[in-house]
Design an enzyme around this catalytic site. Structure first.
Site, mmCIF file in Angstrom:
data_model
loop_
_atom_site.group_PDB
_atom_site.id
_atom_site.type_symbol
_atom_site.label_atom_id
_atom_site.label_comp_id
_atom_site.label_asym_id
_atom_site.label_seq_id
_atom_site.Cartn_x
_atom_site.Cartn_y
_atom_site.Cartn_z
ATOM 1 N N ALA A 121 32.096 -66.860 -106.094
ATOM 2 C CA ALA A 121 30.777 -66.939 -105.470
ATOM 3 C C ALA A 121 30.543 -65.708 -104.603
ATOM 4 O O ALA A 121 31.475 -65.054 -104.133
ATOM 5 C CB ALA A 121 30.673 -68.210 -104.634
ATOM 6 N N ARG A 123 29.693 -65.366 -101.661
ATOM 7 C CA ARG A 123 30.183 -65.417 -100.280
ATOM 8 C C ARG A 123 31.630 -64.950 -100.179
ATOM 9 O O ARG A 123 32.130 -64.717 -99.082
ATOM 10 C CB ARG A 123 30.034 -66.832 -99.715
ATOM 11 C CG ARG A 123 30.812 -67.888 -100.458
ATOM 12 C CD ARG A 123 30.566 -69.270 -99.846
ATOM 13 N NE ARG A 123 31.259 -70.324 -100.585
ATOM 14 C CZ ARG A 123 30.774 -70.951 -101.639
ATOM 15 N NH1 ARG A 123 29.583 -70.613 -102.099
ATOM 16 N NH2 ARG A 123 31.463 -71.910 -102.251
ATOM 17 N N TYR A 124 32.309 -64.861 -101.341
ATOM 18 C CA TYR A 124 33.699 -64.430 -101.338
ATOM 19 C C TYR A 124 33.876 -62.972 -101.728
ATOM 20 O O TYR A 124 34.819 -62.319 -101.290
ATOM 21 C CB TYR A 124 34.526 -65.302 -102.298
ATOM 22 C CG TYR A 124 34.539 -66.760 -101.951
ATOM 23 C CD1 TYR A 124 35.056 -67.210 -100.736
ATOM 24 C CD2 TYR A 124 34.027 -67.706 -102.832
ATOM 25 C CE1 TYR A 124 35.070 -68.547 -100.400
ATOM 26 C CE2 TYR A 124 34.028 -69.057 -102.517
ATOM 27 C CZ TYR A 124 34.547 -69.470 -101.301
ATOM 28 O OH TYR A 124 34.548 -70.797 -100.985
ATOM 29 N N THR A 125 33.016 -62.465 -102.583
ATOM 30 C CA THR A 125 33.206 -61.103 -103.092
ATOM 31 C C THR A 125 32.541 -60.072 -102.185
ATOM 32 O O THR A 125 31.636 -60.392 -101.409
ATOM 33 C CB THR A 125 32.626 -60.975 -104.512
ATOM 34 O OG1 THR A 125 31.222 -61.255 -104.473
ATOM 35 C CG2 THR A 125 33.288 -61.943 -105.465
#
Length: 742
Positions: A121, A123-125
């Site tokens: 997602a 929000r992680y990358t």
């Protein structure tokens, strides 16, 4: 009472409203969503992502930042659509196995070739622009682009990015609009630039000239392109077609290694497709299958053949035909041109139109720079006047209430020059600054002269564009990854080729019961038969060869030898597998390859040579092959070895004739030619094809004789259709004639 004011408004027929609404929607999808622009090769969402990242300062030299921040800026400022769709477009721009030259540099899980949609997602990358993105953005603040309002009119965005390279061909892309689609394959940067430079030098260059420099697409996965040169030329000429690509195979001992897959093909899917064939026992020549891919070898699929006798080329062709190891990639060079209209274009037109775009961009850049240079020179002239009259300037500033108009009148300078003088800092009022101004003037005068020269000369403009293209090709280009080797489309192996070639002996009984025993050392006449039945004939061969059955009416039938029942039982009746004419009985078997030559004939003395392929029939009712004269019987078919030279035929009266086999023509069906001249009441009782090194064995009751080739030639050799000579006394009732090794 009805409120008439509520009914006021514009009334349209539903048909008119629906047509207009759908047309507006269609134009929006075509022009503002699905198709790339020929100038920068980007769809609107890709362009907005790239521009928003540059505005956030996410250059290739900056630190990575959360992807969610970029996506928020894009959808909040420029692209009012779903965040997931925007993020997915951004992911594609960052995947090195999807884009030939990625525009986004991602950090984290951005998917894998096995599952491109397995990315984490947003929000992680984290992400930033890749170095290649500089070719799209380097000139954006140099007056090269047309700025248009964003969706709510609060900001402006570039209509098209000032691409320094033909990105529409380099990264390609696909999209589905309304009533049209686009599929542009990626290409090699150095090859495309070489073609563009050639077209710059020779605007009337033909397609073949460009194809000599960029012959085919260049996919990021590094597969082989196996389309013919004619197919590729047709694609680049019309803008439509298909490119055939194939995986790259290497040998490691006996193992077959797949080191590169076709574009957008998953290694896991390939393994699944091959394993499914192995489970279905449709790939007997493969013993093992494993995936040895790792960080050093992103693609390493190992296929182990069952033995070193396996035809590896045939195996590769079969795997390519039955799995995605070979696939066709659709090409549809549909894009929005400089006129704002979508159209399918050929290669020459694409590069020519892009060069027009590039020439316009460079001209705008130079004109913008020329304006900046002239403005600066104008200011420098005013500053130089101030330095030459510094005392007077200081007096005017100290004594005059409005020094600007006084200086303009006193020194004959413009308002801009006067403003620049008033903005000078005290520390700049030194002798050294005058020298700097004169030095800067000299530099800017030289630049202005160069800019004016380039803008006033098309040849100089062309040389500049050519030089910049070469510099970018050197900086961002790389070697071709896809080898080009024209090959015919892969063909799958036939069912018989995929079967294990086990030695078998097929046995047929007098009543038409059939079975197959493993091996060739089988005493077929000693097998157990049903009551009232007995041994008729047997034929050796292999389980992957077709089996032909011949009946008493001259019809041939085909069976799969590997599906016959085992000889441990009494077999199955052929009448349950085939549909022969009423009263017909089965008289013989043939088991061999399609090229096997066979002798067919009747005891009326007629026969011909044919091939197994001419006897094959998928019809249960068989195929009429041999015409049997009235009152005659079909003889058991005789397979011919390649070395056979003489045909020996024996009549019921004990006469034998041997003649060269080449005298008998090869037919596909019919009655055949006369083999031996027979008198009324005579019939043929046997025949054999004799080869050098063999001898003829003739059996009559308990007696038999063996005749060598020299004996046959000396006594019985003649021409076809002659009477022949009598056999020795006691052999007037011959039961069997066969050729055996001497």
């Amino acid at each position: 009472m009805t409120d008439e004011s509520a009914l006021e408004g514009e009334y349209l027929p539903l048909k008119t409203f629906a047509e207009k609404a759908y047309l507006d929607y269609s134009m929006y999808v075509v022009l503002d969503r699905a198709l790339p622009h020929i100038g920068d090769g980007l769809k609107p969402v890709q362009r907005r992502i790239t521009y928003a990242m540059s505005e956030l300062g996410l250059s290739a030299a900056s630190k990575h930042k959360k992807s969610a921040r970029t996506v928020g800026d894009v959808i909040g400022k420029f692209h009012p659509h779903g965040d997931s769709a925007c993020y997915e477009a951004m992911v594609i721009m960052a995947q090195p196995f999807t884009y030939r030259y990625p525009i986004v540099d991602g950090q984290g899980n951005w998917g894998s070739p096995d599952d491109p949609k397995s990315f984490a997602a947003m929000r992680y990358t984290e992400s930033r622009l890749a170095p290649y993105a500089a070719t799209l953005l380097a000139e954006i603040d140099q007056g090269t682009v047309e700025w248009v309002p964003n969706f709510d009119g609060t900001l402006t965005e570039p209509r098209v990015l000032p691409a320094r390279l033909p990105n529409v061909l380099l990264n390609g892309g696909s999209g589905i609009a309304v009533g049209m689609a686009t599929d542009v394959p990626p290409h090699n940067l150095r090859e495309v630039v070489a073609a563009a430079r050639h077209l710059l030098d020779k605007p009337k260059a033909q397609l073949d000239d460009l194809l000599a420099l960029m012959p085919a697409p260049d996919f990021p996965t590094g597969c082989d392109i196996v389309s013919s040169s004619d197919e590729l030329r047709a694609i680049y000429e019309t803008g439509n077609g298909q490119v055939r690509v194939r995986a790259v195979f290497e040998r490691d001992g006996q193992d077959l290694i797949v080191t590169a897959l076709p574009h957008q093909v998953s290694g896991a899917k390939i393994l699944e497709q091959i394993a499914a064939q192995m489970r279905a026992k449709k790939l007997p020549m493969v013993d093992d299958l494993r995936d040895e891919s790792d960080h050093e070898s992103p693609c390493r699929l190992v296929i182990s053949p069952r033995s070193n006798r396996v035809d590896v080329d045939a195996l590769i062709a079969h795997l390519c035909a039955t799995t995605d190891l070979e696939k066709t990639i659709r090409v549809n060079l549909n894009m929005i041109g400089l006129d704002g209209r979508p159209r399918v274009r050929g290669l020459v037109e694409i590069l020519s139109e892009w060069l027009v775009f590039r020439r316009q961009t460079v001209r705008r850049r130079l004109e913008h720079r020329l304006g900046k240079v002239e403005d600066r020179l104008h200011i420098l002239e005013g500053l130089l006047v101030a330095y030459l009259n510094i005392d007077e300037v200081i007096r005017i500033i100290r004594t005059e209430e409005s020094p600007k108009p006084v200086m303009m009148d006193r020194f004959g300078i413009s308002e801009i020059q006067a403003e620049a003088i008033l903005n000078l800092r005290l520390r700049h009022l030194m002798r050294l600054e005058e020298m700097k101004i004169r030095g800067e003037q000299d530099e800017l005068e030289a630049e202005r002269k160069w800019l004016s020269g380039v803008l006033g000369s098309e040849s100089k403009m062309t040389a500049l564009i050519r030089k910049e293209l070469a510099a970018d090709a050197e900086k961002y280009g790389d070697a071709r990854r896809c080898a080009i080797e024209a090959r015919p489309p892969a063909r799958a192996l036939s069912e018989s080729d995929l079967l294990p070639a086990e030695p078998i002996t097929v046995v047929l009984s007098e009543l038409g019961w059939i079975r197959a025993a493993k091996g060739h050392a089988v005493e077929a006449d000693a097998l157990n038969f049903k009551a009232g039945d007995g041994y008729l004939c047997d034929v050796p061969g292999r389980s992957n060869q077709p089996l032909i059955v011949l009946d008493s009416t001259g019809r041939s039938y085909q069976l799969a030898a590997h599906k016959l029942p085992s000889a441990r039982g009494q077999g199955e009746p052929l009448s349950g597998k085939l549909n022969p004419p009423a009263g017909a009985r089965f008289v013989g078997l043939i088991l061999g390859d399609a090229t096997q030559r066979v002798l067919l004939g009747s005891n009326a003395g007629y026969g011909f040579v044919t091939k197994m392929a001419d006897l094959e029939s998928r019809n249960k009712s068989g195929k009429a092959v041999l015409t049997v004269p009235k009152g005659s019987q079909v003889l058991a078919p005789l397979p011919l070895v390649a070395q056979a030279q003489w045909l020996c035929v024996v009549a019921s009266t004990g006469r034998m004739l041997a003649f060269p086999l080449e005298e008998l023509p090869e037919l596909t069906r019919g009655k055949g030619n006369k083999l031996m001249s027979l008198k009324k009441g005579e019939t043929l009782v046997g025949w054999a094809a004799l080869a050098p090194g063999q001898q003829l064995r003739i059996e009559s009751g308990a007696r038999h004789i063996g005749l060598r080739v020299v004996d046959v030639e000396a006594t019985y050799l003649g021409k076809r259709a002659q009477r022949g000579a009598l056999l020795p006394r006691g052999f007037q009732r011959v039961q069997n004639v066969l050729a055996v090794d001497a």
